[in-house]
Design an enzyme around this catalytic site. Structure first.
Site, PDB file in Angstrom:
ATOM      1  N   LEU A   1     -31.692 -64.967  -2.259  1.00  0.00           N
ATOM      2  CA  LEU A   1     -31.081 -63.718  -2.716  1.00  0.00           C
ATOM      3  C   LEU A   1     -31.509 -62.533  -1.862  1.00  0.00           C
ATOM      4  O   LEU A   1     -32.641 -62.443  -1.406  1.00  0.00           O
ATOM      5  CB  LEU A   1     -31.457 -63.448  -4.178  1.00  0.00           C
ATOM      6  CG  LEU A   1     -31.033 -64.503  -5.206  1.00  0.00           C
ATOM      7  CD1 LEU A   1     -31.263 -63.990  -6.623  1.00  0.00           C
ATOM      8  CD2 LEU A   1     -29.569 -64.917  -5.030  1.00  0.00           C
TER       9      LEU A   1
ATOM     10  N   HIS B   1     -26.621 -59.841  -3.170  1.00  0.00           N
ATOM     11  CA  HIS B   1     -26.554 -60.571  -4.440  1.00  0.00           C
ATOM     12  C   HIS B   1     -27.002 -59.668  -5.597  1.00  0.00           C
ATOM     13  O   HIS B   1     -26.416 -59.694  -6.677  1.00  0.00           O
ATOM     14  CB  HIS B   1     -27.486 -61.786  -4.419  1.00  0.00           C
ATOM     15  CG  HIS B   1     -27.179 -62.796  -3.356  1.00  0.00           C
ATOM     16  ND1 HIS B   1     -27.980 -62.987  -2.275  1.00  0.00           N
ATOM     17  CD2 HIS B   1     -26.160 -63.684  -3.231  1.00  0.00           C
ATOM     18  CE1 HIS B   1     -27.481 -63.956  -1.517  1.00  0.00           C
ATOM     19  NE2 HIS B   1     -26.370 -64.385  -2.068  1.00  0.00           N
TER      20      HIS B   1
ATOM     21  N   GLY C   1     -18.684 -61.314  -3.989  1.00  0.00           N
ATOM     22  CA  GLY C   1     -18.794 -60.259  -2.985  1.00  0.00           C
ATOM     23  C   GLY C   1     -17.532 -60.151  -2.146  1.00  0.00           C
ATOM     24  O   GLY C   1     -16.976 -61.169  -1.717  1.00  0.00           O
TER      25      GLY C   1
ATOM     26  N   SER D   1     -26.517 -61.049   4.672  1.00  0.00           N
ATOM     27  CA  SER D   1     -26.199 -62.457   4.506  1.00  0.00           C
ATOM     28  C   SER D   1     -27.504 -63.230   4.532  1.00  0.00           C
ATOM     29  O   SER D   1     -28.442 -62.848   5.240  1.00  0.00           O
ATOM     30  CB  SER D   1     -25.301 -62.923   5.664  1.00  0.00           C
ATOM     31  OG  SER D   1     -25.332 -64.335   5.748  1.00  0.00           O
TER      32      SER D   1
HETATM   33  P1  AMP Z   1     -23.796 -66.853  -1.266  1.00  0.00           P
HETATM   34  O1  AMP Z   1     -25.160 -67.017  -1.857  1.00  0.00           O
HETATM   35  O2  AMP Z   1     -23.807 -66.525   0.180  1.00  0.00           O
HETATM   36  O3  AMP Z   1     -22.860 -67.971  -1.636  1.00  0.00           O
HETATM   37  O4  AMP Z   1     -23.193 -65.569  -1.949  1.00  0.00           O
HETATM   38  C1  AMP Z   1     -23.112 -65.472  -3.344  1.00  0.00           C
HETATM   39  C2  AMP Z   1     -22.245 -64.300  -3.677  1.00  0.00           C
HETATM   40  O5  AMP Z   1     -22.831 -63.128  -3.140  1.00  0.00           O
HETATM   41  C3  AMP Z   1     -20.844 -64.425  -3.081  1.00  0.00           C
HETATM   42  O6  AMP Z   1     -19.897 -63.946  -4.018  1.00  0.00           O
HETATM   43  C4  AMP Z   1     -20.935 -63.532  -1.885  1.00  0.00           C
HETATM   44  O7  AMP Z   1     -19.682 -62.974  -1.523  1.00  0.00           O
HETATM   45  C5  AMP Z   1     -21.870 -62.447  -2.382  1.00  0.00           C
HETATM   46  N1  AMP Z   1     -22.469 -61.754  -1.252  1.00  0.00           N
HETATM   47  C6  AMP Z   1     -23.101 -62.314  -0.191  1.00  0.00           C
HETATM   48  N2  AMP Z   1     -23.459 -61.353   0.689  1.00  0.00           N
HETATM   49  C7  AMP Z   1     -23.031 -60.177   0.178  1.00  0.00           C
HETATM   50  C8  AMP Z   1     -23.078 -58.824   0.618  1.00  0.00           C
HETATM   51  N3  AMP Z   1     -23.642 -58.490   1.760  1.00  0.00           N
HETATM   52  N4  AMP Z   1     -22.540 -57.867  -0.178  1.00  0.00           N
HETATM   53  C9  AMP Z   1     -21.948 -58.203  -1.355  1.00  0.00           C
HETATM   54  N5  AMP Z   1     -21.865 -59.462  -1.819  1.00  0.00           N
HETATM   55  C10 AMP Z   1     -22.400 -60.438  -1.069  1.00  0.00           C
END
Ligand code: AMP
Length: 288
Positions: free
Chosen positions: A31, A35, A147, A185
């Site tokens: 996270l 997140h 996101g 990210s």
């Molecule tokens: P992930 O853990 O990469 O699968 O991301 C989980 C959620 O967090 C997904 O809905 C992503 O789009 C969101 N997310 C990841 N990076 C960002 C960011 N920089 N800003 C906003 N939401 C994000």
């Protein structure tokens, strides 16, 4: 804060929750502030916030990427709690994909076959749609938070939820960025300091397009060329750089209404994606 590992325990915990509604934030862990911004948004809307942490193997097209994906559950649980989550759902792979699992939720057409689907293969969005469907069925949340950084994922999830009649509101939250503009990210931790600097060309390219658009340039070929120049100055050759319709993801020739500019690029073997929603400059009022 409770951590549960089975769907049965998740349902039990939610059955005990009182009024106030349930918000779900699906994540793959590691996270970061992006997140946490989703968790905070969920907490503004609902009383009970479930954060799922599951590195979903079926959406990875690259075994090495799956293998090296950062994992630190203890830290994730603390961070999720600090942002207002009450429950973490962190299942083992066998809980999500029990022996004999043969079901896939597949969203078809351009929204899954283009862009990320074209680069990562059709299995990617099959994996996303299947795991998100399973999480929505397991938690049955009032709202689920995603996101805008993964813009295509939001389009696919919205379509799936509409098509399957899943009664969850899908909320898209703004992209959280580091200083300098790089979209946060989990994979950014793999960037060397030099690569991180070069990667700033990605948000710069998006800003270049926004600036050109606001100065009246609406032709997509011109906008793309300007962004490519910014990327190539940092020796970045994108996997794709497109301006598309935000709903159906069709390629556009001119930006006359809102449009999505999406970029994917590898920087030192780290695959990064970013996007911006473009809003064309209002037409100049000829009478004034
Ligand atoms: P992930 O853990 O990469 O699968 O991301 C989980 C959620 O967090 C997904 O809905 C992503 O789009 C969101 N997310 C990841 N990076 C960002 C960011 N920089 N800003 C906003 N939401 C994000």
């Amino acid at each position: 804060m409770r951590v549960v590992r089975t769907v049965a325990a998740l349902r039990e915990a939610l059955a005990e929750a009182g009024a106030g509604g349930v918000g779900l934030v699906p994540t793959m862990g590691a996270l970061h502030e992006g997140h946490l911004s989703l968790i905070r948004a969920a907490r503004r809307d609902h009383e009970h916030i479930v954060v799922s942490i599951f590195v979903n193997p079926t959406q990875f097209n690259d075994a090495a990427d799956l293998e090296t994906y950062p994992r630190d559950e203890t830290r994730d649980v603390e961070l999720a709690a600090s942002a207002g989550a009450n429950l973490v759902f962190a299942p083992e792979i066998a809980e999500m994909y029990p022996e004999g699992f043969v079901t896939t939720v597949r969203v078809t057409g351009r929204i899954t076959e283009s862009l990320e689907g074209a680069m990562r293969g059709s299995a990617h969005f099959d994996g996303v749609a299947t795991v998100v469907a399973k999480l929505l069925i397991a938690a049955n949340p009032d709202s689920a938070y995603f996101g805008a950084k993964d813009a295509q994922q939001v389009v696919v999830v919205r379509r799936m939820v509409a098509d399957l009649g899943i009664p969850t509101r899908i909320v898209s939250c703004p992209t959280s960025r580091e200083e300098g503009g790089l979209a946060r990210s989990s994979r950014n931790t793999r960037l060397s300091p030099a690569a991180r600097l070069r990667a700033l060309a990605i948000p710069s390219a998006l800003r270049e397009i926004e600036a050109a658009l606001s100065s009246g340039e609406a032709r997509v070929d011109v906008l793309r060329r300007r962004a490519l120049t910014v990327l190539r100055a940092q020796h970045i050759e994108p996997e794709y750089l497109e301006i598309v319709d935000p709903d159906g993801l069709e390629l556009l020739e001119t930006v006359t209404r809102s449009a999505l500019c999406v970029i994917a690029a590898q920087v030192e073997n780290v695959r990064l994606i970013d996007n911006v929603l473009l809003v064309p400059a209002p037409a100049i009022d000829a009478e004034r």
